[in-house]
Design a protein around this motif. Structure first.
Motif, PDB file in Angstrom:
ATOM      1  N   MET A 128       0.839  -1.199   0.000  1.00 44.45           N
ATOM      2  CA  MET A 128       0.000   0.000   0.000  1.00 44.45           C
ATOM      3  C   MET A 128       0.876   1.252   0.000  1.00 44.45           C
ATOM      4  SD  MET A 128      -2.898  -0.908   2.860  1.00 44.45           S
ATOM      5  CE  MET A 128      -3.822  -2.438   2.894  1.00 44.45           C
ATOM      6  N   ALA A 129       1.907   1.245   0.847  1.00 41.21           N
ATOM      7  CA  ALA A 129       2.785   2.410   0.942  1.00 41.21           C
ATOM      8  C   ALA A 129       3.523   2.653  -0.372  1.00 41.21           C
ATOM      9  CB  ALA A 129       3.773   2.215   2.082  1.00 41.21           C
ATOM     10  N   THR A 130       3.953   1.597  -1.025  1.00 39.58           N
ATOM     11  CA  THR A 130       4.639   1.734  -2.315  1.00 39.58           C
ATOM     12  C   THR A 130       3.724   2.393  -3.339  1.00 39.58           C
ATOM     13  OG1 THR A 130       6.059  -0.177  -1.893  1.00 39.58           O
ATOM     14  CG2 THR A 130       5.733   0.450  -4.196  1.00 39.58           C
ATOM     15  N   ARG A 131       2.433   2.033  -3.293  1.00 39.36           N
ATOM     16  CA  ARG A 131       1.470   2.601  -4.242  1.00 39.36           C
ATOM     17  C   ARG A 131       0.942   3.962  -3.796  1.00 39.36           C
ATOM     18  NH1 ARG A 131       0.207  -2.829  -3.821  1.00 39.36           N
ATOM     19  NH2 ARG A 131      -1.556  -2.449  -2.417  1.00 39.36           N
ATOM     20  N   GLY A 132       1.262   4.351  -2.554  1.00 38.78           N
ATOM     21  CA  GLY A 132       0.882   5.671  -2.056  1.00 38.78           C
ATOM     22  C   GLY A 132      -0.543   5.807  -1.574  1.00 38.78           C
ATOM     23  N   TRP A 133      -1.244   4.684  -1.379  1.00 40.06           N
ATOM     24  CA  TRP A 133      -2.633   4.752  -0.903  1.00 40.06           C
ATOM     25  C   TRP A 133      -3.001   3.416  -0.267  1.00 40.06           C
ATOM     26  CZ3 TRP A 133      -7.527   2.719  -0.817  1.00 40.06           C
ATOM     27  CH2 TRP A 133      -8.576   3.584  -0.488  1.00 40.06           C
ATOM     28  N   GLY A 134      -3.679   3.490   0.853  1.00 38.75           N
ATOM     29  CA  GLY A 134      -4.172   2.266   1.489  1.00 38.75           C
ATOM     30  C   GLY A 134      -5.014   2.596   2.695  1.00 38.75           C
ATOM     31  N   ARG A 135      -5.852   1.635   3.056  1.00 39.80           N
ATOM     32  CA  ARG A 135      -6.704   1.764   4.232  1.00 39.80           C
ATOM     33  C   ARG A 135      -6.640   0.457   5.024  1.00 39.80           C
ATOM     34  NH1 ARG A 135      -6.347   6.206   2.738  1.00 39.80           N
ATOM     35  NH2 ARG A 135      -7.983   7.704   2.134  1.00 39.80           N
ATOM     36  N   VAL A 136      -6.380   0.590   6.317  1.00 38.65           N
ATOM     37  CA  VAL A 136      -6.368  -0.565   7.214  1.00 38.65           C
ATOM     38  C   VAL A 136      -7.311  -0.271   8.376  1.00 38.65           C
ATOM     39  CG1 VAL A 136      -4.969  -2.097   8.652  1.00 38.65           C
ATOM     40  CG2 VAL A 136      -3.954  -1.027   6.616  1.00 38.65           C
ATOM     41  N   VAL A 137      -8.202  -1.208   8.655  1.00 35.09           N
ATOM     42  CA  VAL A 137      -9.128  -1.087   9.784  1.00 35.09           C
ATOM     43  C   VAL A 137      -9.009  -2.331  10.648  1.00 35.09           C
ATOM     44  CG1 VAL A 137     -11.545  -0.927  10.504  1.00 35.09           C
ATOM     45  CG2 VAL A 137     -10.750   0.381   8.526  1.00 35.09           C
ATOM     46  N   PHE A 138      -8.765  -2.121  11.924  1.00 33.93           N
ATOM     47  CA  PHE A 138      -8.750  -3.202  12.908  1.00 33.93           C
ATOM     48  C   PHE A 138     -10.066  -3.165  13.672  1.00 33.93           C
ATOM     49  CE2 PHE A 138      -4.311  -2.279  12.168  1.00 33.93           C
ATOM     50  CZ  PHE A 138      -3.650  -3.494  12.275  1.00 33.93           C
ATOM     51  N   LEU A 139     -10.741  -4.303  13.770  1.00 37.47           N
ATOM     52  CA  LEU A 139     -11.988  -4.369  14.534  1.00 37.47           C
ATOM     53  C   LEU A 139     -11.654  -4.652  15.992  1.00 37.47           C
ATOM     54  CD1 LEU A 139     -15.041  -4.108  13.799  1.00 37.47           C
ATOM     55  CD2 LEU A 139     -13.437  -4.127  11.907  1.00 37.47           C
ATOM     56  N   SER A 140     -11.680  -3.600  16.774  1.00 34.31           N
ATOM     57  CA  SER A 140     -11.518  -3.714  18.214  1.00 34.31           C
ATOM     58  C   SER A 140     -12.914  -3.867  18.819  1.00 34.31           C
ATOM     59  CB  SER A 140     -10.758  -2.510  18.751  1.00 34.31           C
ATOM     60  OG  SER A 140     -10.578  -2.594  20.153  1.00 34.31           O
ATOM     61  N   SER A 141     -13.157  -3.274  19.958  1.00 34.55           N
ATOM     62  CA  SER A 141     -14.454  -3.392  20.632  1.00 34.55           C
ATOM     63  C   SER A 141     -14.480  -2.435  21.805  1.00 34.55           C
ATOM     64  CB  SER A 141     -14.645  -4.827  21.135  1.00 34.55           C
ATOM     65  OG  SER A 141     -15.757  -4.925  22.010  1.00 34.55           O
ATOM     66  N   GLU A 142     -15.689  -2.043  22.203  1.00 32.29           N
ATOM     67  CA  GLU A 142     -15.786  -1.282  23.449  1.00 32.29           C
ATOM     68  C   GLU A 142     -15.275  -2.118  24.613  1.00 32.29           C
ATOM     69  OE1 GLU A 142     -18.085  -1.845  26.098  1.00 32.29           O
ATOM     70  OE2 GLU A 142     -19.125  -3.542  25.194  1.00 32.29           O
ATOM     71  N   SER A 143     -15.253  -3.445  24.437  1.00 31.65           N
ATOM     72  CA  SER A 143     -14.716  -4.322  25.483  1.00 31.65           C
ATOM     73  C   SER A 143     -13.208  -4.184  25.625  1.00 31.65           C
ATOM     74  CB  SER A 143     -15.065  -5.786  25.171  1.00 31.65           C
ATOM     75  OG  SER A 143     -16.449  -6.010  25.279  1.00 31.65           O
ATOM     76  N   GLY A 144     -12.562  -3.535  24.657  1.00 28.17           N
ATOM     77  CA  GLY A 144     -11.141  -3.243  24.791  1.00 28.17           C
ATOM     78  C   GLY A 144     -10.877  -2.091  25.740  1.00 28.17           C
ATOM     79  N   LEU A 145     -11.909  -1.307  26.039  1.00 22.77           N
ATOM     80  CA  LEU A 145     -11.818  -0.207  27.003  1.00 22.77           C
ATOM     81  C   LEU A 145     -12.592  -0.527  28.271  1.00 22.77           C
ATOM     82  CD1 LEU A 145     -12.308   2.788  24.527  1.00 22.77           C
ATOM     83  CD2 LEU A 145     -10.157   1.874  25.409  1.00 22.77           C
ATOM     84  N   ASN A 146     -13.807  -1.052  28.113  1.00 25.35           N
ATOM     85  CA  ASN A 146     -14.602  -1.552  29.245  1.00 25.35           C
ATOM     86  C   ASN A 146     -14.352  -3.055  29.351  1.00 25.35           C
ATOM     87  OD1 ASN A 146     -15.867   0.887  29.862  1.00 25.35           O
ATOM     88  ND2 ASN A 146     -17.580   0.512  28.486  1.00 25.35           N
ATOM     89  N   ILE A 147     -13.274  -3.461  29.993  1.00 27.97           N
ATOM     90  CA  ILE A 147     -12.925  -4.887  30.022  1.00 27.97           C
ATOM     91  C   ILE A 147     -14.016  -5.661  30.761  1.00 27.97           C
ATOM     92  CG2 ILE A 147     -11.190  -6.593  30.640  1.00 27.97           C
ATOM     93  CD1 ILE A 147     -10.188  -4.511  28.659  1.00 27.97           C
ATOM     94  N   PRO A 148     -14.674  -6.623  30.090  1.00 26.00           N
ATOM     95  CA  PRO A 148     -15.732  -7.378  30.771  1.00 26.00           C
ATOM     96  C   PRO A 148     -15.136  -8.337  31.807  1.00 26.00           C
ATOM     97  CG  PRO A 148     -15.818  -7.636  28.355  1.00 26.00           C
ATOM     98  CD  PRO A 148     -14.498  -7.043  28.696  1.00 26.00           C
ATOM     99  N   ALA A 149     -15.707  -8.343  32.990  1.00 24.85           N
ATOM    100  CA  ALA A 149     -15.195  -9.226  34.039  1.00 24.85           C
ATOM    101  C   ALA A 149     -15.327 -10.688  33.665  1.00 24.85           C
ATOM    102  CB  ALA A 149     -15.929  -8.952  35.351  1.00 24.85           C
ATOM    103  N   ASP A 150     -16.309 -11.005  32.783  1.00 24.65           N
ATOM    104  CA  ASP A 150     -16.514 -12.405  32.406  1.00 24.65           C
ATOM    105  C   ASP A 150     -15.833 -12.763  31.078  1.00 24.65           C
ATOM    106  OD1 ASP A 150     -18.152 -10.879  30.784  1.00 24.65           O
ATOM    107  OD2 ASP A 150     -19.873 -12.231  30.913  1.00 24.65           O
ATOM    108  N   MET A 151     -15.101 -11.796  30.491  1.00 28.78           N
ATOM    109  CA  MET A 151     -14.387 -12.074  29.237  1.00 28.78           C
ATOM    110  C   MET A 151     -13.068 -11.295  29.210  1.00 28.78           C
ATOM    111  SD  MET A 151     -17.009 -12.430  26.006  1.00 28.78           S
ATOM    112  CE  MET A 151     -17.570 -10.723  25.987  1.00 28.78           C
ATOM    113  N   ILE A 152     -12.289 -11.448  30.265  1.00 27.05           N
ATOM    114  CA  ILE A 152     -11.031 -10.710  30.358  1.00 27.05           C
ATOM    115  C   ILE A 152     -10.101 -11.085  29.215  1.00 27.05           C
ATOM    116  CG2 ILE A 152      -8.962 -10.358  31.785  1.00 27.05           C
ATOM    117  CD1 ILE A 152     -10.795 -10.771  34.239  1.00 27.05           C
TER     118      ILE A 152
END
Length: 264
Positions: A128-152
């Motif tokens: 992408m960098a060589t071609r001068g254009w690209g888009r990358v999206v990582f699917l995180s979650s609100e659980s990455g900030l509000n860590i669920p006690a039952d899914m640490i």
């Protein structure tokens, strides 16, 4: 706003169902050549057929590969050496008490949720960098900030993706490649619907009402007060992949219905 991704190739991992499928559908509707990915060939074929039925003239290819393993990533990369848009969506989740989560489960969640994204970004972003254009999206979650006690173990992987996303955005500064994370909140995917089905049958209430009760009980900070649809989440993903999002990079883009109680 008209988003035009004609001539761009977009890979969405784990796109046979849920948010990934909605993102693939949205990108196809914007003219991108979308690569649908899943572990099983029949599911990939069915997902492609559904998108073709919904989007006239959709440009689609399907690659069945388990990107939750190094071997699966290598298989996908051999079939698809370059992309313009990478949506690292694939992920697994499931509640389990911290004291019962084995080393093997920790490793599996890290392999699927984090290393799949790392491996594919490491392979695709230099082109992408060589071609001068690209888009990358990582699917995180609100659980990455509000860590669920039952899914640490799950929350940990989503926090890790925020770190990778921000760091990679800084690494690609000035290259024409943007890197962002999208943080969904509770979303009505097939998996969540299956989880709530017993309550639907028990109460006789529609899934929307059961979903709203689930949000009230388990995400009381939600401002939306209901489950989001996969399409609502996909709308933000598609924007982050668009030419119009050229000044958005290094961001944690929340589509969490206000679950994360912060103004920043």
């Amino acid at each position: 706003m008209h988003i035009d991704l004609s001539g761009r190739t977009a890979l969405v991992t784990g796109s046979t169902a849920g948010i990934g499928h909605a993102a693939a559908l949205g990108l196809a509707g914007c003219g991108a050549h979308v690569i649908v990915n899943g572990r099983h060939a029949d599911a990939v074929e069915q997902a492609c057929a559904a998108i073709r039925a919904a989007v006239d003239g959709a440009e689609l290819s399907g690659i069945s590969a388990d990107v939750g393993s190094a071997e699966g990533c290598a298989q996908l990369l051999a079939a698809l050496p370059a992309v313009d848009v990478l949506v690292n969506n694939v992920g697994i989740y499931g509640p389990q008490d911290f004291f019962e989560v084995s080393d093997e489960t920790w490793q599996r969640f890290f392999e699927v949720n984090v290393l799949s994204a790392v491996r594919l970004a490491r392979a695709y972003v230099p082109g992408m960098a060589t071609r001068g254009w690209g888009r990358v999206v990582f699917l995180s979650s609100e659980s990455g900030l509000n860590i669920p006690a039952d899914m640490i173990h799950y929350g940990f992987t989503k926090t890790a993706l925020l770190s990778v996303s921000r760091g990679l955005a800084k690494r690609m500064a000035g290259s024409g490649v943007t890197v962002n994370a999208v943080l969904p909140g509770p979303t009505l995917t097939e998996g969540v619907q299956a989880m709530l089905q017993a309550e639907v049958e028990k109460t006789g209430q529609p899934i929307e009402a059961v979903g709203a009760a689930f949000v009230a009980a388990h995400r009381p900070s939600s401002i939306l007060r209901r489950l989001a649809s996969a399409e609502e989440v996909a709308n933000l993903i598609v924007y982050a992949c668009s030419p119009q999002a050229s000044a958005t990079t290094g961001a944690a883009l929340r589509v969490d219905g206000g679950c994360v109680d912060t103004i920043a």
